[in-house]
Design an enzyme around this catalytic site. Structure first.
Site, PDB file in Angstrom:
ATOM      1  N   GLU A 219     -11.053  13.777 -14.038  1.00  0.00           N
ATOM      2  CA  GLU A 219     -11.882  14.444 -13.051  1.00  0.00           C
ATOM      3  C   GLU A 219     -12.181  15.803 -13.684  1.00  0.00           C
ATOM      4  O   GLU A 219     -11.312  16.683 -13.715  1.00  0.00           O
ATOM      5  CB  GLU A 219     -11.158  14.609 -11.718  1.00  0.00           C
ATOM      6  CG  GLU A 219     -12.043  15.250 -10.666  1.00  0.00           C
ATOM      7  CD  GLU A 219     -11.338  15.477  -9.334  1.00  0.00           C
ATOM      8  OE1 GLU A 219     -11.983  15.285  -8.287  1.00  0.00           O
ATOM      9  OE2 GLU A 219     -10.147  15.859  -9.349  1.00  0.00           O
TER      10      GLU A 219
ATOM     11  N   ASP B  79      -6.418  14.005 -11.783  1.00  0.00           N
ATOM     12  CA  ASP B  79      -6.982  14.866 -10.752  1.00  0.00           C
ATOM     13  C   ASP B  79      -7.152  16.286 -11.301  1.00  0.00           C
ATOM     14  O   ASP B  79      -6.248  16.825 -11.934  1.00  0.00           O
ATOM     15  CB  ASP B  79      -6.037  14.870  -9.548  1.00  0.00           C
ATOM     16  CG  ASP B  79      -6.519  15.750  -8.419  1.00  0.00           C
ATOM     17  OD1 ASP B  79      -7.561  15.427  -7.833  1.00  0.00           O
ATOM     18  OD2 ASP B  79      -5.854  16.765  -8.138  1.00  0.00           O
TER      19      ASP B  79
END
Length: 695
Positions: free
Chosen positions: A372, A335
């Site tokens: 990401e 993330d």
């Protein structure tokens, strides 16, 4: 400067010679370990490492840390405040909290001063039964992104006590569904122990996605079955490992969405539960010295961990190695990974030491590494910036998402309104062939994780059913969530019984799925899109109760039809290596694993320069051939028609082609049997994508 000692195992190590505990803090002046029912144990420090041998500790024991240190604008020391072990293998609600001590905003303790959470010593033993990781080749990988809770919460084939749990994912009915879809890799939204943000608690809401980590080593206990939770943290870990083992037996890989960029301690004045109270001045990113009391936050979550600090990088790498080695997971989706790659000056560095350590760690050599590739800080959008030749990092390709949505949705809406779409077909061709402009020849198409939807945003059905977001249920007056959705409601906002609108939406979903599954790169599906899952227009449903977000397991005609679309596309992709190249070709060279591409216009002749970019030209024929490396020679023709108007297309005439047989179409009721000779006219009746095998 004190010497750094890094050979201690973080947290508790229950060796044959007894238990040893270790934690790191460069700024503390004293650290005490308190094991409930067994006593307090002062830790001694060498460098920034605090450790001690602890007699009599057993699995199931609960414990916490008491840490003291200097005062000042960057310090949050309080020698009376219980803190979580950053490397705890088990985290559970504290008994004192369960007994009634509520959690007050701004602290991790309730009115009585009791901590909400406690660390737990776990029994890490587990019989893997000889089961090994599947190690699916990346070109054959189909990722399925799912939330543990909502994936199986409504599955009627599960016993009620297993719905929404790790055990529910490992159930034979869940695995059968994944097999039907052709899924090779299950990517789970965060399963590290997490908490709900205090402002949500105060509003009576909860964080349903998990991007608010309490500890990087412990599985989230609330995702385990009630029986496992009752038996304690060791049973929770066993259930998680059991899930991994059963998925591996079924040939399905497990990837974890991991949140190492910030902690659940939120902004300054937020709940101090672990790292902030142990070594806060050293572990978080701070504004320049003239603003010494302010965090430098690139996550939007109140704090950002400083990965230029060795102890923080060590914690992350130790966690990754633990999950890969001891829990046998197959990979990680990071993330906001741009936040992890910022240097001591908060500047993104593609050669950041932490990235190099992840690339080179012996326990992570075969792990899937998915970035990401952005954060919300300055210069934070870094798609295409991770990895280099020979590196195994792949990235979420948001450019693919935007291009495909634009082509099939907003451009079609524009054509309806004004007679002409906004863009031509050139950008879609780039997405279809692997986004070389983003990832470069050296990295190849498998550097891109292609997706049309993800947990964050509209579901597939909502993408074709709403022109705007409807997030009122989130309690923020519809201000949250992205306004750039590139969606199209096809004439009516929301659910409708209108058959024409429903048919048009179904076609658009098939076009989106078809492009995803037929493009070079690694495709990622979002759980429930194959079951026409809706969030009723909510594009930020992280705080919405599970009655709005579960995967739809009903067997009605529409959901079954869409599931079969995904299954058919997965079979088609698996059968044709030309659609899943491992490398980009180089002009004038024979590149094994690459695909040779020939482009034809709607007239069957080679594509003209004019045909690529002018909005009036929205059709192409993509003739693609594999360059064999591990599989036999293969070739396919993909026909794309990006207009609502009916159009005749002439199938290309080539000396090496006898004819074309339609094997998949986003239009319903097409003739998929007969061989069509080269040069024959194929009529496209509206926006669609069509795949021909070649004789």
């Amino acid at each position: 400067m004190r010497e750094t000692v890094v050979d201690e195992v973080p947290g508790f190590h229950l060796g044959t010679g007894g238990a040893r505990f270790s934690v790191r803090s460069a700024t503390a002046t004293s650290v005490t370990l308190v094991v409930d029912g067994r006593g307090s144990f002062p830790l001694t420090n060498t460098g920034d490492t605090w450790a001690a041998d602890v007699p009599g500790v057993e699995p199931g024991d609960t414990y916490h840390l008491l840490v003291d240190g200097p005062t000042g604008p960057r310090h949050e020391f309080d020698a009376s405040r219980p803190l979580l072990d950053p490397a705890a293998r088990g985290i559970a609600p504290a008994a004192r909290d369960a007994a009634g001590a509520g959690a007050g905003a701004g602290d991790a303790t309730g009115a009585t001063g009791a901590a909400r959470w406690t660390s737990v010593v776990v029994d890490e033993s587990f019989d893997w039964g000889g089961v090994v990781k599947p190690r699916t080749p990346l070109d054959r990988t189909l990722v399925y992104e799912a939330n543990v809770r909502t994936f199986t919460a409504a599955n009627p084939h599960l016993p009620e006590d297993l719905r929404g749990t790790y055990a529910g994912i490992a159930h034979e009915s869940t695995i059968a569904h994944l097999h039907r879809l052709g899924v090779t890799t299950l990517e789970l939204l965060p399963v590290h122990a997490f908490d709900t943000e205090h402002w949500l608690q105060d509003a009576g809401r909860e964080n349903a996605w998990g991007y608010n980590t309490l500890g990087f080593f412990a599985p989230h206990a609330a995702h385990a079955s009630a029986g496992a939770r009752a038996d304690g943290a060791s049973a929770v870990l066993r259930e998680f490992k059991g899930m991994v083992r059963l998925l591996h037996e079924a040939g399905i890989q497990v990837v974890l969405d991991v949140v190492y960029n910030h902690t659940a301690e939120e902004g300054q004045g937020g709940p101090t539960s672990s790292l902030r109270g142990i070594d806060g001045a050293n572990r978080y990113r701070w504004a320049p010295a003239d603003e010494a009391a302010s965090y430098f936050d690139t996550t939007g979550c109140g704090n950002t961990l400083d990965t230029s600090v060795e102890a923080t990088a060590d914690l992350i790498v130790d966690s990754l190695a633990y999950w890969a080695r001891e829990v046998q997971v197959d990979g990680f989706r990071f993330d906001l990974m741009a936040a992890l790659a910022r240097d001591a000056h908060h500047v993104f560095d593609p050669q950041h030491p932490l990235l190099d350590r992840i690339r080179n760690h012996p326990d992570l050599q075969d792990a899937l590494v998915i970035a990401e590739p952005w954060d919300v800080g300055p210069d934070g959008w870094k798609t295409g910036s991770f990895g280099a030749a020979g590196d195994h990092t792949s990235e979420w390709n948001d450019g693919f998402r935007n291009t495909v949505r634009q082509f099939w949705l907003t451009d079609i809406a524009e054509e309806r309104r004004n007679g002409t779409p906004a863009t031509g077909i050139g950008a879609l061709a780039g997405a279809l062939t692997g986004s070389r402009h983003l990832f470069g020849t050296a990295r190849g198409p498998l550097a891109g994780i292609n997706f049309v939807t993800a947990h964050d945003g509209f579901t597939l059905l909502d993408l074709v059913s709403y022109d705007g977001k409807h997030n009122e249920a989130n309690g923020e007056e519809n201000r949250d969530g992205s306004n750039d959705n590139r969606s199209f409601n096809h004439g009516i906002e929301g659910d409708t019984a209108d058959r024409g609108v429903r048919a048009a939406r179904g076609r658009s979903m098939r076009n989106l799925l078809g492009t995803l599954m037929l493009s070079a790169g690694v495709p990622m599906l979002t759980a429930g899109d194959e079951r026409s899952r809706t969030q009723h227009g909510n594009n930020n449903a992280y705080v919405v109760s599970e009655d709005l977000t579960p995967v739809n397991w009903s067997d009605d005609e529409d959901t079954e039809a869409m599931t079969e679309v995904v299954a058919a596309l997965a079979r088609l992709r698996a059968a044709h290596p030309a659609l899943r190249p491992t490398r980009f070709g180089v002009e004038g060279q024979e590149t094994p694993g690459a695909s040779r591409m020939s482009w034809y216009g709607p007239d069957g002749h080679p594509m003209t320069l004019e045909g690529w970019d002018q909005p009036i030209h929205r059709a192409l024929q993509y003739f693609v051939e594999s360059t064999p490396e591990h599989e036999p020679y293969d070739r396919v023709l993909v026909v794309v028609h990006g207009s609502g108007r009916t159009r005749d297309l002439t199938l290309p005439v080539r000396e090496d082609v006898v004819g074309y047989r339609l094997v998949w179409s986003s239009e319903k009721h097409r003739d998929h049997e007969r061989l069509r000779p080269a040069g024959q006219v194929f009529t496209a009746y509206g926006p669609g994508i069509h795949v021909f095998e070649i004789a």
